[in-house]
Design an enzyme around this catalytic site. Sequence first.
Site, PDB file in Angstrom:
ATOM      1  N   GLY A 208      55.412  48.784  36.676  1.00 20.09           N
ATOM      2  CA  GLY A 208      56.162  49.891  37.256  1.00 20.09           C
ATOM      3  C   GLY A 208      56.212  51.114  36.358  1.00 20.09           C
ATOM      4  O   GLY A 208      56.773  52.144  36.745  1.00 20.09           O
ATOM      5  N   ASP A 209      55.605  51.031  35.177  1.00 15.20           N
ATOM      6  CA  ASP A 209      55.644  52.143  34.232  1.00 15.20           C
ATOM      7  C   ASP A 209      54.680  53.246  34.666  1.00 15.20           C
ATOM      8  O   ASP A 209      53.490  53.000  34.880  1.00 15.20           O
ATOM      9  CB  ASP A 209      55.276  51.636  32.836  1.00 15.20           C
ATOM     10  CG  ASP A 209      55.384  52.731  31.795  1.00 15.20           C
ATOM     11  OD1 ASP A 209      56.455  52.865  31.195  1.00 15.20           O
ATOM     12  OD2 ASP A 209      54.386  53.461  31.587  1.00 15.20           O
ATOM     13  N   TYR A 210      55.190  54.457  34.756  1.00 19.19           N
ATOM     14  CA  TYR A 210      54.375  55.576  35.234  1.00 19.19           C
ATOM     15  C   TYR A 210      53.172  55.830  34.328  1.00 19.19           C
ATOM     16  O   TYR A 210      52.057  56.074  34.800  1.00 19.19           O
ATOM     17  CB  TYR A 210      55.241  56.840  35.316  1.00 19.19           C
ATOM     18  CG  TYR A 210      54.496  58.055  35.824  1.00 19.19           C
ATOM     19  CD1 TYR A 210      54.337  58.266  37.199  1.00 19.19           C
ATOM     20  CD2 TYR A 210      53.957  58.986  34.944  1.00 19.19           C
ATOM     21  CE1 TYR A 210      53.656  59.379  37.677  1.00 19.19           C
ATOM     22  CE2 TYR A 210      53.273  60.100  35.407  1.00 19.19           C
ATOM     23  CZ  TYR A 210      53.120  60.292  36.773  1.00 19.19           C
ATOM     24  OH  TYR A 210      52.435  61.390  37.240  1.00 19.19           O
TER      25      TYR A 210
END
Length: 266
Positions: A208-210
């Site tokens: 989920g890390d951009y």
Amino acid sequence: MGKFQLRLKRYFGEGADTKVDRQCFGTPAGGETRYNERMAAGSQPKFPSQAQLKKVLGADARFLALMKEVGPFRIELDPEESVFEAVATSIIYQQLQGKAAASILAKFKAHVNARNGHEPEFFPSAREVLEVSTEDLRSCGLSGAKTRSLQDLAEKVLNGTIPSRSYAEGMSDQELIDALVAVRGVGPWTAQMVLMFTLGRMNVWPTGDYGVRKGFAALYGKHRMPTPKELEKAGEKFQPYRTAAAWYLWRALELPRLKKWKPREE
């Protein structure tokens, strides 16, 4: 600025102050921690060699090229910093600019330590934090939400809901994440950052890390950001070194040939 926050700045850049995503981090526990919770001798995690990483990650031609451009994988762990200190500092830094957060952190430490006759630079223990009233904590500049998060964190340190750093060595990544998200306001991303940058776990894959998503899109020339589900599948080939893979994807966005890549979000 807290030591953990300094490490986040090193890995994420100047945007690290807002990277905490309105969440907080898990902690040690199972009992009182005074100042720094030192790791027992021999408990410092051993990172894989660059040759081991190259054998797994470098099996992909594009990733191998990235590794050569960026250089050796490196994450610095501080064996003298307790997880409680890292988590509490992260809570204080949420949604604030560095100087403002540093000022609040200094006031928080000085206020709690003054009550106990300790030097202001030391980090208070969980028990000492709980002995301070909500009003006094708020007087340090903490918001109501951050105050409640710190108190919940301290409570879970003392009641054993959150494992100590040494006890955590015997737990799986998922067991640790499940324990960490039990803390008020903690989500999967923050738990994963604790595993990576405090506990030194090597197979963490923050889908989920951009930055990881954008780095992946840039490296593979994709015009659309991968979804977390797509990234989860794509990362299977990087096991058991997905932490290193994520680190290289963050670094990819610093390279001139990739930093301007702008994949669309759908």
